[in-house]
Design a protein around this motif. Structure first.
Motif, PDB file in Angstrom:
ATOM      1  N   SER A  99      -6.032  -4.739   8.235  1.00 22.49           N
ATOM      2  CA  SER A  99      -5.523  -3.406   7.880  1.00 22.49           C
ATOM      3  C   SER A  99      -6.067  -2.959   6.528  1.00 22.49           C
ATOM      4  CB  SER A  99      -3.996  -3.416   7.847  1.00 22.49           C
ATOM      5  OG  SER A  99      -3.477  -3.826   9.090  1.00 22.49           O
ATOM      6  N   MET A 100      -6.067  -3.868   5.542  1.00 22.59           N
ATOM      7  CA  MET A 100      -6.541  -3.481   4.201  1.00 22.59           C
ATOM      8  C   MET A 100      -8.048  -3.248   4.191  1.00 22.59           C
ATOM      9  SD  MET A 100      -3.924  -3.012   2.367  1.00 22.59           S
ATOM     10  CE  MET A 100      -3.206  -2.386   3.886  1.00 22.59           C
ATOM     11  N   LYS A 101      -8.785  -3.992   5.045  1.00 22.71           N
ATOM     12  CA  LYS A 101     -10.233  -3.745   5.135  1.00 22.71           C
ATOM     13  C   LYS A 101     -10.478  -2.331   5.673  1.00 22.71           C
ATOM     14  CE  LYS A 101     -11.617  -8.519   5.532  1.00 22.71           C
ATOM     15  NZ  LYS A 101     -11.633  -9.638   6.439  1.00 22.71           N
ATOM     16  N   ALA A 102      -9.645  -1.893   6.602  1.00 25.26           N
ATOM     17  CA  ALA A 102      -9.790  -0.535   7.147  1.00 25.26           C
ATOM     18  C   ALA A 102      -9.519   0.503   6.062  1.00 25.26           C
ATOM     19  CB  ALA A 102      -8.833  -0.347   8.328  1.00 25.26           C
ATOM     20  N   VAL A 103      -8.541   0.241   5.197  1.00 25.78           N
ATOM     21  CA  VAL A 103      -8.248   1.170   4.091  1.00 25.78           C
ATOM     22  C   VAL A 103      -9.438   1.222   3.136  1.00 25.78           C
ATOM     23  CG1 VAL A 103      -6.782   1.539   2.053  1.00 25.78           C
ATOM     24  CG2 VAL A 103      -5.737   0.854   4.233  1.00 25.78           C
ATOM     25  N   ALA A 104      -9.929   0.025   2.759  1.00 21.45           N
ATOM     26  CA  ALA A 104     -11.030  -0.039   1.785  1.00 21.45           C
ATOM     27  C   ALA A 104     -12.278   0.665   2.295  1.00 21.45           C
ATOM     28  CB  ALA A 104     -11.341  -1.497   1.451  1.00 21.45           C
ATOM     29  N   ALA A 105     -12.445   0.678   3.620  1.00 14.74           N
ATOM     30  CA  ALA A 105     -13.630   1.328   4.190  1.00 14.74           C
ATOM     31  C   ALA A 105     -13.538   2.848   4.115  1.00 14.74           C
ATOM     32  CB  ALA A 105     -13.793   0.887   5.648  1.00 14.74           C
ATOM     33  N   LEU A 106     -12.329   3.381   3.913  1.00 18.38           N
ATOM     34  CA  LEU A 106     -12.160   4.829   3.987  1.00 18.38           C
ATOM     35  C   LEU A 106     -11.990   5.519   2.637  1.00 18.38           C
ATOM     36  CD1 LEU A 106      -9.809   5.291   7.074  1.00 18.38           C
ATOM     37  CD2 LEU A 106     -12.204   5.928   6.886  1.00 18.38           C
ATOM     38  N   ILE A 107     -11.387   4.834   1.651  1.00 14.56           N
ATOM     39  CA  ILE A 107     -11.111   5.533   0.379  1.00 14.56           C
ATOM     40  C   ILE A 107     -11.530   4.686  -0.823  1.00 14.56           C
ATOM     41  CG2 ILE A 107      -9.207   6.971   1.243  1.00 14.56           C
ATOM     42  CD1 ILE A 107      -7.284   4.915  -0.088  1.00 14.56           C
ATOM     43  N   ASP A 108     -11.702   5.376  -1.952  1.00 17.51           N
ATOM     44  CA  ASP A 108     -11.931   4.683  -3.230  1.00 17.51           C
ATOM     45  C   ASP A 108     -10.560   4.195  -3.698  1.00 17.51           C
ATOM     46  OD1 ASP A 108     -12.400   3.871  -5.769  1.00 17.51           O
ATOM     47  OD2 ASP A 108     -12.899   5.861  -6.559  1.00 17.51           O
ATOM     48  N   THR A 109     -10.399   2.878  -3.813  1.00 16.00           N
ATOM     49  CA  THR A 109      -9.071   2.337  -4.125  1.00 16.00           C
ATOM     50  C   THR A 109      -8.908   2.024  -5.619  1.00 16.00           C
ATOM     51  OG1 THR A 109      -9.840   0.093  -3.640  1.00 16.00           O
ATOM     52  CG2 THR A 109      -8.821   1.323  -1.825  1.00 16.00           C
ATOM     53  N   SER A 110      -9.911   2.327  -6.426  1.00 20.20           N
ATOM     54  CA  SER A 110      -9.892   1.822  -7.807  1.00 20.20           C
ATOM     55  C   SER A 110      -8.700   2.346  -8.609  1.00 20.20           C
ATOM     56  CB  SER A 110     -11.213   2.146  -8.507  1.00 20.20           C
ATOM     57  OG  SER A 110     -11.423   3.538  -8.487  1.00 20.20           O
ATOM     58  N   LYS A 111      -8.188   3.542  -8.270  1.00 18.76           N
ATOM     59  CA  LYS A 111      -7.050   4.084  -9.045  1.00 18.76           C
ATOM     60  C   LYS A 111      -5.751   4.056  -8.223  1.00 18.76           C
ATOM     61  CE  LYS A 111      -9.312   6.722 -12.555  1.00 18.76           C
ATOM     62  NZ  LYS A 111     -10.682   6.995 -12.100  1.00 18.76           N
ATOM     63  N   LEU A 112      -5.804   3.412  -7.078  1.00 22.35           N
ATOM     64  CA  LEU A 112      -4.644   3.418  -6.181  1.00 22.35           C
ATOM     65  C   LEU A 112      -3.540   2.497  -6.715  1.00 22.35           C
ATOM     66  CD1 LEU A 112      -3.952   4.552  -3.314  1.00 22.35           C
ATOM     67  CD2 LEU A 112      -4.850   2.408  -2.377  1.00 22.35           C
ATOM     68  N   LYS A 113      -2.285   2.974  -6.643  1.00 22.67           N
ATOM     69  CA  LYS A 113      -1.156   2.096  -6.942  1.00 22.67           C
ATOM     70  C   LYS A 113      -0.645   1.562  -5.600  1.00 22.67           C
ATOM     71  CE  LYS A 113       0.421   5.651  -9.403  1.00 22.67           C
ATOM     72  NZ  LYS A 113      -0.794   6.326  -9.846  1.00 22.67           N
ATOM     73  N   VAL A 114      -0.438   0.241  -5.531  1.00 18.58           N
ATOM     74  CA  VAL A 114      -0.091  -0.384  -4.244  1.00 18.58           C
ATOM     75  C   VAL A 114       1.144  -1.254  -4.428  1.00 18.58           C
ATOM     76  CG1 VAL A 114      -0.927  -1.882  -2.388  1.00 18.58           C
ATOM     77  CG2 VAL A 114      -2.553  -0.458  -3.639  1.00 18.58           C
ATOM     78  N   ILE A 115       2.033  -1.212  -3.450  1.00 13.71           N
ATOM     79  CA  ILE A 115       3.181  -2.135  -3.468  1.00 13.71           C
ATOM     80  C   ILE A 115       3.271  -2.821  -2.106  1.00 13.71           C
ATOM     81  CG2 ILE A 115       4.943  -0.445  -2.728  1.00 13.71           C
ATOM     82  CD1 ILE A 115       6.813  -1.803  -4.861  1.00 13.71           C
ATOM     83  N   SER A 116       3.560  -4.126  -2.141  1.00 12.16           N
ATOM     84  CA  SER A 116       3.721  -4.877  -0.891  1.00 12.16           C
ATOM     85  C   SER A 116       5.200  -5.125  -0.628  1.00 12.16           C
ATOM     86  CB  SER A 116       2.988  -6.220  -1.002  1.00 12.16           C
ATOM     87  OG  SER A 116       3.392  -7.070   0.064  1.00 12.16           O
ATOM     88  N   LEU A 117       5.622  -4.811   0.595  1.00  9.42           N
ATOM     89  CA  LEU A 117       6.995  -5.125   1.028  1.00  9.42           C
ATOM     90  C   LEU A 117       6.971  -6.275   2.036  1.00  9.42           C
ATOM     91  CD1 LEU A 117       7.466  -2.364  -0.359  1.00  9.42           C
ATOM     92  CD2 LEU A 117       8.947  -1.736   1.531  1.00  9.42           C
ATOM     93  N   ILE A 118       5.833  -6.973   2.080  1.00  9.38           N
ATOM     94  CA  ILE A 118       5.597  -8.001   3.103  1.00  9.38           C
ATOM     95  C   ILE A 118       6.134  -9.349   2.643  1.00  9.38           C
ATOM     96  CG2 ILE A 118       3.785  -9.239   4.354  1.00  9.38           C
ATOM     97  CD1 ILE A 118       2.007  -6.759   3.922  1.00  9.38           C
ATOM     98  N   LYS A 119       6.669 -10.128   3.595  1.00  9.53           N
ATOM     99  CA  LYS A 119       7.110 -11.490   3.288  1.00  9.53           C
ATOM    100  C   LYS A 119       6.252 -12.462   4.089  1.00  9.53           C
ATOM    101  CE  LYS A 119      11.734  -9.996   2.025  1.00  9.53           C
ATOM    102  NZ  LYS A 119      13.149  -9.862   2.390  1.00  9.53           N
ATOM    103  N   GLY A 120       5.222 -12.992   3.448  1.00  4.20           N
ATOM    104  CA  GLY A 120       4.329 -13.924   4.142  1.00  4.20           C
ATOM    105  C   GLY A 120       3.319 -14.486   3.159  1.00  4.20           C
ATOM    106  N   MET A 121       2.433 -15.329   3.633  1.00  7.65           N
ATOM    107  CA  MET A 121       1.374 -15.911   2.781  1.00  7.65           C
ATOM    108  C   MET A 121       0.212 -16.339   3.666  1.00  7.65           C
ATOM    109  SD  MET A 121       2.711 -19.744   2.124  1.00  7.65           S
ATOM    110  CE  MET A 121       4.132 -19.389   1.182  1.00  7.65           C
ATOM    111  N   TYR A 122      -0.886 -16.741   3.021  1.00  5.62           N
ATOM    112  CA  TYR A 122      -2.106 -17.084   3.756  1.00  5.62           C
ATOM    113  C   TYR A 122      -2.696 -18.364   3.201  1.00  5.62           C
ATOM    114  CZ  TYR A 122      -1.423 -12.198   4.548  1.00  5.62           C
ATOM    115  OH  TYR A 122      -0.842 -11.009   4.867  1.00  5.62           O
ATOM    116  N   ILE A 123      -3.377 -19.080   4.059  1.00  2.00           N
ATOM    117  CA  ILE A 123      -4.209 -20.189   3.597  1.00  2.00           C
ATOM    118  C   ILE A 123      -5.610 -19.623   3.366  1.00  2.00           C
ATOM    119  CG2 ILE A 123      -5.380 -22.292   4.319  1.00  2.00           C
ATOM    120  CD1 ILE A 123      -2.626 -22.975   3.713  1.00  2.00           C
ATOM    121  N   ALA A 124      -6.084 -19.700   2.135  1.00  2.00           N
ATOM    122  CA  ALA A 124      -7.446 -19.242   1.839  1.00  2.00           C
ATOM    123  C   ALA A 124      -8.210 -20.434   1.306  1.00  2.00           C
ATOM    124  CB  ALA A 124      -7.424 -18.132   0.803  1.00  2.00           C
TER     125      ALA A 124
END
Ligand code: NAD
Ligand code: 13P
Length: 345
Positions: A99-124
């Motif tokens: 989902s975030m890759k789709a956002v990054a492909a469409l807009i300049d995010t450098s000045k975007l304020k973002v908040i996460s309401l998600i409860k999860g984590m990832y193995i990277a």
């Protein structure tokens, strides 16, 4: 002028839209229409977006609760993001990276304020990535987080509760506070982010465990003992990953309060009970019982287990380990109580 987009329209996403839609008219400085991005799907043969926009209700994910008419649902991501300055990300964590890759492909995010309401984590690779770290890696901005004892349907019914807003920047924290604070949704602001979000992810695992315990037929004392051990492991794991997490974060709504509410009535708890009683897989139970909503706890138990195994830590976190083994390796549900034998912590 700030413009808000809510990325997500599930049970909590739609509730967040309800809160924000009610709040926006109180403040100048915000564009009065709030876009809500809806993953494309039909409900009873009609596009979900059309139903939301014509009835002001999300019949699939939050039936029975009206949204304000300033919420505009769309499955066109370009339209959803048009002019956005504040992005609220609220989707099941398994869908976040794409989902975030789709956002990054469409807009300049450098000045975007973002908040996460998600409860999860990832193995990277060899480490854990929190949801805000995953967002930062893609959007290249430092997100804030909102997490607390927040069962969505109760909040949609205006039942009073609390939530923890983690934001490192004061002026941004004030903006998010204005967007979410109401007389029924009381926000406490802290500057820590990782602790706030990690406790929210970890409590889902403990809630599955308490549900499993309940399903074996035990009473409240035994479930409380599992909950207490869960709280200890949540704190230990969080401090292991983020040693600078302030000690009192666990006492905020995002810590102990979220654990308590989730272990009394959350989806992870409820499906933990059903799993324990029926031995059906979590995938099957999700399909049968959640009406399209998603479970985060079993997947998070798996992610923690992979991390702990790689770092020789499985014995340091006996409850997390046994919950994983019960969920995925057919270990007997009653074995969950072995974690309590002779416990001296
Ligand atoms: P949900 O469990 O209702 O999940 C359904 C959502 O997933 C829908 O919006 C659906 O469109 C979306 N979806 C399905 N397939 C998708 C795909 N392939 N790509 C993108 N999206 C897809 O969602 P929710 O309850 O809004 O939960 C979102 C997050 O909020 C989760 O991390 C959850 O832990 C957290 N949370 C939930 C609650 C709650 O009470 N529901 C409370 C606090 C936090
Ligand atoms: P469940 O996903 O287990 O329903 O938990 C919701 C929640 O996070 C309550 O704060």
């Amino acid at each position: 002028m700030e413009k808000v987009c809510i990325y997500g329209s599930g049970n909590w996403g739609t509730t967040a839209a309800k809160i924000i839609g009610e709040n926006i008219p109180k403040f100048s400085g915000f564009h009065q229409t709030v876009n809500m991005f809806v993953h494309p799907e039909k409900f009873n043969g009609t596009e979900l977006t059309e139903l939301i926009n014509t009835t002001n209700e999300n019949p699939k994910y939050l039936p029975g609760h009206k949204l304000t008419s300033n919420i505009h649902a769309t499955s066109d991501l370009r339209e959803a993001l048009d002019g956005v300055t504040m992005l609220v990300v609220v989707i099941p964590h398994q869908f976040l990276p794409s989902s975030m890759k789709a956002v990054a492909a469409l807009i300049d995010t450098s000045k975007l304020k973002v908040i996460s309401l998600i409860k999860g984590m990832y193995i990277a690779k060899d480490s854990i990535q929190t949801t805000t770290q995953a967002i930062e890696a893609i959007l290249k901005v430092k997100p804030s987080v909102l997490s607390g004892a927040n069962i969505a349907s109760e909040i949609a019914g205006h039942q009073i509760c609390e939530s923890t807003l983690g934001c490192a920047f004061k002026s941004e924290s004030d903006l998010w506070y204005n967007l979410f604070q109401t007389d029924y949704f009381n926000i406490q602001c802290v500057t820590d982010v990782y602790g706030v979000e990690l406790y929210g992810a970890l409590k889902n695992v403990v809630a599955v465990g308490v549900g499993i315990a309940e399903g074996t037929g035990v009473g409240n004392n035994s479930k409380a003992a599992i909950l207490r051990l869960g709280l200890l492991e949540m704190k230990k794991f969080t401090l292991h990953l983020f040693p600078d997490t302030p000690n009192d974060i666990i006492l905020q709504s995002c810590g102990v309060a979220d654990l308590v509410t989730s272990c009394m009535g959350g989806r992870n708890y409820k499906l933990g009970v059903e799993f324990s009683k029926t031995k059906k897989s979590f995938d099957q139970l999700e399909e049968e019982l959640l009406g399209g909503q998603k479970l985060q706890g079993p997947a998070t138990a798996h992610e923690i287990y992979l991390y702990n195994k790689n770092h020789n830590l499985t014995e340091e976190f006996p409850l997390f380990t046994i919950i994983y083994q019960i969920c995925y390796e057919s270990r007997d549900t009653h074995d969950i109580f072995k974690t309590l034998h002779g416990l001296r912590l």
